[in-house]
Design a protein around this motif. Structure first.
Motif, short mmCIF file in Angstrom:
data_model
loop_
_atom_site.label_atom_id
_atom_site.label_comp_id
_atom_site.label_asym_id
_atom_site.label_seq_id
_atom_site.Cartn_x
_atom_site.Cartn_y
_atom_site.Cartn_z
N ALA A 183 -11.72 -8.27 -2.53
CA ALA A 183 -11.33 -6.68 -1.81
C ALA A 183 -9.86 -5.67 -1.36
N ILE B 29 1.21 -0.89 0.33
CA ILE B 29 0.17 -0.29 0.19
C ILE B 29 0.64 0.87 0.34
N LYS C 84 -9.18 -10.16 3.23
CA LYS C 84 -10.28 -9.07 2.19
C LYS C 84 -9.22 -9.46 0.88
N LYS D 52 -3.68 -9.89 9.07
CA LYS D 52 -4.85 -10.87 9.23
C LYS D 52 -6.06 -10.73 8.69
N THR E 260 1.83 5.11 0.67
CA THR E 260 1.84 5.57 1.51
C THR E 260 2.69 7.61 1.39
N PRO F 241 -7.51 1.63 -1.26
CA PRO F 241 -7.67 2.14 -2.18
C PRO F 241 -6.53 2.48 -2.84
#
Lengths: 336, 331, 292
Positions: free
Chosen positions: B58, B15, B53, B48, B17, B61
């Motif tokens: 899922a 992800i 997800k 986890k 950032t 974003p």
């Protein structure tokens, strides 16, 4: 009780014990509030003449009028009475459907208003519907593709249109659709009685002008509300359960995103009525707005009062109805 | 028909950032057999929930994910995204932590339960409605028929979670994922929901992944357990074996941190030193090295590979608990 | 036995995508500020500039702009200098817009603070008055006003200022109410701070941000209303060159001289757009807590 405790109690605005009692009280309070606003709105209509430098009759009749004529007219319309008495008289008449007689045409004000009202209502309602019809799909689509080309273009257009006054949009539309292409008439009006097609032909450009002025507010509000709804967990739930994007937008996102839009649409009604004055004047439409404009140079005070009160009262009532039906839209507001 | 229902291999999730990429998953393999109940345990940020997800498709974003998810022999990454979504919606049900957030507040629960069945299985609305009534009574909601048109705020927290369980079961899935499904509930309600989940798994021969930070949730209710730390599964195996004989120092430390009722009074609890790792600052080696009692210099350069100390167990550690004890005894 | 490894309340925050287009936005904001600054300067020094008077012909009628003959931006239907009239139009727009907003802000903030601070009967009365004024569409009430008094810049400033009091009352009241519950106010009270001190030294400074960003948007709204009134012929009386009345007089010559409409339309658009851009920018800055 310490200062702290007292302050907390004050700020937290202690709730009544019983639920039904609270509800009744809030309904009663709202009704009282509505009545107070209506009284003040109509009182302001009556008090309009007190703002005049000199007596109303001397202004209506002009500087050449004799003192006797002025006194006679003041007496005839009751302008020599104190405000409260005038108001009570006006109120008494208004309840029986009598808003006085136009100075300009000697017709009863109510009669003229009823003639002109349909035109303005048609303009306003169609403009509201058209602007929502543009704003809702555009906003939902743009929000579901945040920062896409579509989003950037339409959001840019919306910010642009928000800064163009209705009279500028109107003049430009007249130039493009009326003068340059001759697709639509430059001005004029055909009542519904002369056929729907004919009527729409005349009403389209004025409605478009009003709608283009109004859609940015709806679009921007709904877009940001949809974007924040899309971040909700229940949207993710629906997505992982395999529901298609379009279904999620329609069923799960649109409704919780549209509460503030509905409130704003009710407020926009007032703005549209005012914007309608501009459009009616530009396109020579026989509505309330052009009636107001004609009444100004003639100093037709009863007529102006009638228009202002009619519009303000309508506005107040529409907003009260919207407030009351809010509960139908948001189940969380309903009490079991 | 193979025994394996779900096979995840090499699952990664990064992800981006402002402070650099967070590696939420650093290469995870997970296998779930039919009817098996798998516990996924770890602390906040262990990855986890990200793994749960990822399995249902899922992601946060902007997250970049990779890895293979094979469901009943079908590779979900090799089909069209729309198809994969349909398969997942049909065959995997998921229950999230907070039922109030997972339910749409302005849609009656009846529609929320039935919509996926109508869309994914092509049954009629009436059929779906009848099934929903049946499901609601199965999950323990009294007077189910009349509650279909109620809204989420008209239910208590525990009942709301039962509604989301009914939603997860509406497509008659093969796999149920309970992602911290009881964390947001009252302690008394937690137990009821856990019992319900176990009973449903048994009755419907469902495979289930129970994600929790709470070892007590996992202990008595799962067949196998996978312990996650810093975005990887550090240890996995049959639940009883893992709990009785932990091999990874982290698992051992976790178990030692549990207050025991049979311990002598005033005995000290062992806390794990340090804080959970900052996933954007992970070095190259074992994520637990900084807090590990067994840490050696060779833990730092490379993440330990997956090993199989015993047939049905996995371990990612260079210096597991037993070998360390042996090594001390040796000289 | 329960081992809690994580506090469910501190779930990792959703990662928000870094905002894009910040550069475009910043440039837009700076251009908007520059435009308003330029207009303000023009409005202040309009009389000192070597430009022709607004009501005297300087050449033939309807000379197009940039034509080489006549003034730079051409002349209107009776030969007056368009550029000069646009510049003097700035004065009217800004005077009405800023003047009326100033009145609305001062009165609205005072009433809003009062409503939030006293609650009870005073608050209810203020609410009824607010709702009453809000029920009149401003343009319509100004038309009614034009029947009984002769309009002019001072009348417009006072009337529009009055009409825009309610939104500021509501905004201030809401902001102040959310502050009133905070501990620092309670602390100030228990330390014996007087009403005035709490209102103006504690409440006001902490409620002022949304008011400032909204007042910029109100300036734009009022400029539009002034333009509409002048367009309808009931605003600032001729020969004062309001942009609205310039558009109104130009619209009958659309085919031959569209620039008579386009020039003042552009001025209104750019000015309103600039104010809206600044207002949006300030609002966004508050929403993101200092960054934009």
């Amino acid at each position: 009780m310490t200062v702290l405790q007292r302050e907390r109690a004050r700020v937290s605005n202690i709730r009544p014990r019983s639920h039904t009692l609270h509800r009744l009280r809030s309904i009663g309070g709202r009704a009282l509030h509505l009545v107070a606003v209506l009284v003040l709105v109509t009182l302001a209509g009556t008090a309009l003449t007190d703002l005049m430098p000199g007596s109303p009759a001397s202004i209506i009749l002009g500087p050449t009028a004799s003192d006797e004529a002025i006194a006679a007219l003041n007496a005839e319309y009751g302008y020599d009475q104190p405000l409260l008495l005038r108001y009570l008289q006006w109120l008494g008449n208004a309840i029986t459907g009598d808003l006085g007689v136009s100075i300009q045409s000697n017709q009863p004000v109510v009669e003229v208003l009823l003639q002109r009202l349909p035109v303005t209502l048609e303009l306003t309602v169609l403009a509201l519907l058209l602007s929502l019809a543009i704003a809702i799909p555009a906003a939902v689509y743009a929000a579901s593709r945040e920062n896409s080309m579509f989003d950037r273009i339409v959001s840019g257009l919306a910010s642009g249109f928000m800064s163009v006054p209705v009279f500028v949009i109107g003049v430009l539309l007249v130039y493009v659709l009326g003068v340059a292409t001759r697709w639509f008439p430059v001005a004029g009006w055909a009542p519904l009685s002369s056929g729907l097609a004919e009527n729409l032909h005349f009403v389209f450009v004025p409605v478009l002008a009003l709608a283009l002025g109004e859609f940015p507010a709806f679009y921007r509000l709904l877009r940001s509300d949809v974007i924040s709804t899309l971040r909700e967990d229940f949207v993710q739930t629906a997505t992982v359960r395999g529901m298609p994007r379009g279904y999620i937008l329609r069923r799960h996102v649109l409704r919780p995103s549209s509460f503030s839009l509905i409130t704003v649409a009710a407020v926009a009604f007032g703005r549209l009525l005012a914007g309608s004055v501009v459009v009616e004047s530009l396109f020579a439409l026989p509505g309330l707005g052009s009636l107001a404009l004609q009444s100004i140079p003639a100093k037709d005070i009863p007529m102006i009062q009638g228009i202002v009160v009619l519009v303000a009262v309508t506005y107040v009532l529409i907003n009260a109805v919207v407030d009351a039906t809010y509960a139908l839209l948001d189940p969380r507001m309903r009490r079991i | 028909m193979s025994d394996v229902l779900l096979e995840v291999t090499g699952a990664r999730c990064e992800i981006p950032t402002a402070r650099g990429d967070v590696i939420a998953l650093g290469g995870v393999d997970l296998t779930v057999r039919r009817g098996e109940i798998v516990g996924l345990v770890g602390e906040s940020g262990s990855g986890k929930s990200t793994l749960a997800k990822l399995i249902v498709g899922a992601k946060a974003p902007g997250a970049r994910i990779s890895g293979r998810v094979v469901l009943d022999g079908e590779d979900l990454e090799s089909v069209k995204p729309e198809t994969a979504r349909g398969i997942r919606g049909r065959r995997i049900g998921i229950v999230f932590q907070d039922p109030m957030m997972a339910l749409n507040p302005v849609v009656p629960i009846g529609r929320q339960i039935t919509e996926a069945a109508v869309h994914n299985r092509g049954i009629t609305r009436e059929q779906a409605r009848a099934e929903a009534v049946e499901l609601l009574s199965q999950v323990g909601i009294p007077d189910a028929a009349s509650r279909l048109r109620h809204y989420p705020h008209q239910f208590s927290g525990g009942l709301r979670q039962r509604v989301t369980i009914a939603m997860a079961l509406a497509c008659d899935p093969d796999l149920l994922i309970a992602d911290e499904a009881t964390t947001a509930l009252d302690v008394t309600v937690q137990r009821q929901i856990l019992d319900l989940l176990s009973r449903l798994a048994l009755e419907r021969s469902l495979a289930m992944i129970m994600v929790s930070h709470d070892l007590s949730v996992i202990a008595g209710r799962t067949h196998t357990t996978a312990v996650m730390y810093g975005g990887i599964i550090v240890e996995s195996g049959p639940t009883a074996a893992v709990f009785d004989a932990p091999q990874h120092p982290y698992t051992k430390a976790l178990l030692e941190a549990i207050p025991r009722i049979d311990a002598p009074p005033h005995s000290r609890l062992t806390a794990i030193p340090g804080n959970p790792p900052d996933l954007s600052r992970l070095g190259t080696g074992c994520p637990f090295a900084a807090r590990c009692a067994n840490a050696q210099p060779d833990c730092l350069p490379v993440v330990p590979p997956v090993t199989h100390p015993v047939a049905d167990r996995t371990l990612r550690c260079y210096h597991p608990v037993d070998s360390f004890a042996d090594a001390r005894k040796a000289p | 036995m329960t081992v809690t490894l994580e506090d469910p309340a501190t779930r990792p925050a959703r990662t928000s995508r870094p905002p894009r287009f910040t550069l475009t936005r910043r440039v837009g904001f700076m251009l908007a500020v520059a435009w308003i600054a330029l207009l303000t300067l023009l409005a202040l020094v309009a009389d000192l500039l070597p430009i022709p008077a607004i009501d005297e012909p300087v050449g033939g009628p309807s000379i197009p702009p940039f034509s080489g003959e006549g003034p730079l931006l051409g002349t209107d239907a009776i030969g007056r200098d368009i550029a000069s009239r646009l510049i003097h139009g700035v004065r009217i727009s800004l005077a009405v817009g800023v003047g009326a907003t100033a009145i609305a802000v001062v009165v609205g903030v005072l009433l809003g603070l009062l409503a939030a601070y006293t609650r009870g009967a005073v608050e209810r009365i203020i609410n009824v008055l607010t709702d009453t004024v809000l029920s009149f569409p401003p343009l319509l009430l100004l038309l009614a006003l034009a029947t009984v008094v002769t309009p002019g810049v001072p009348t417009l400033v006072i009337a529009l200022g009055f009409l825009f009091v309610p939104p500021f009352v509501r905004l201030t009241r809401a902001a102040a109410l959310s502050q009133l519950g905070r501990d620092y106010i309670t602390a100030a009270r228990s330390l014996g701070a007087g009403h005035a001190r709490i209102l103006f030294r504690e409440l006001l400074p902490n409620s002022i941000q949304p008011i400032i960003s909204y007042s910029v948007v109100v300036v734009a709204l009022i400029i539009v209303i002034e333009g509409s009134l002048s367009f309808l012929g009931v605003g600032v009386p001729a020969p004062a060159p309001s942009w609205g009345s310039m558009i109104a007089s130009g619209k009958d010559n659309l085919t031959r001289a569209p620039y008579l409409v386009i020039a003042p339309s552009l001025m209104i658009f750019l000015t309103v757009f600039a104010f809206n851009t600044i207002g949006d920018h300030l609002r966004r800055r508050i929403a993101t807590g200092g960054e934009s």
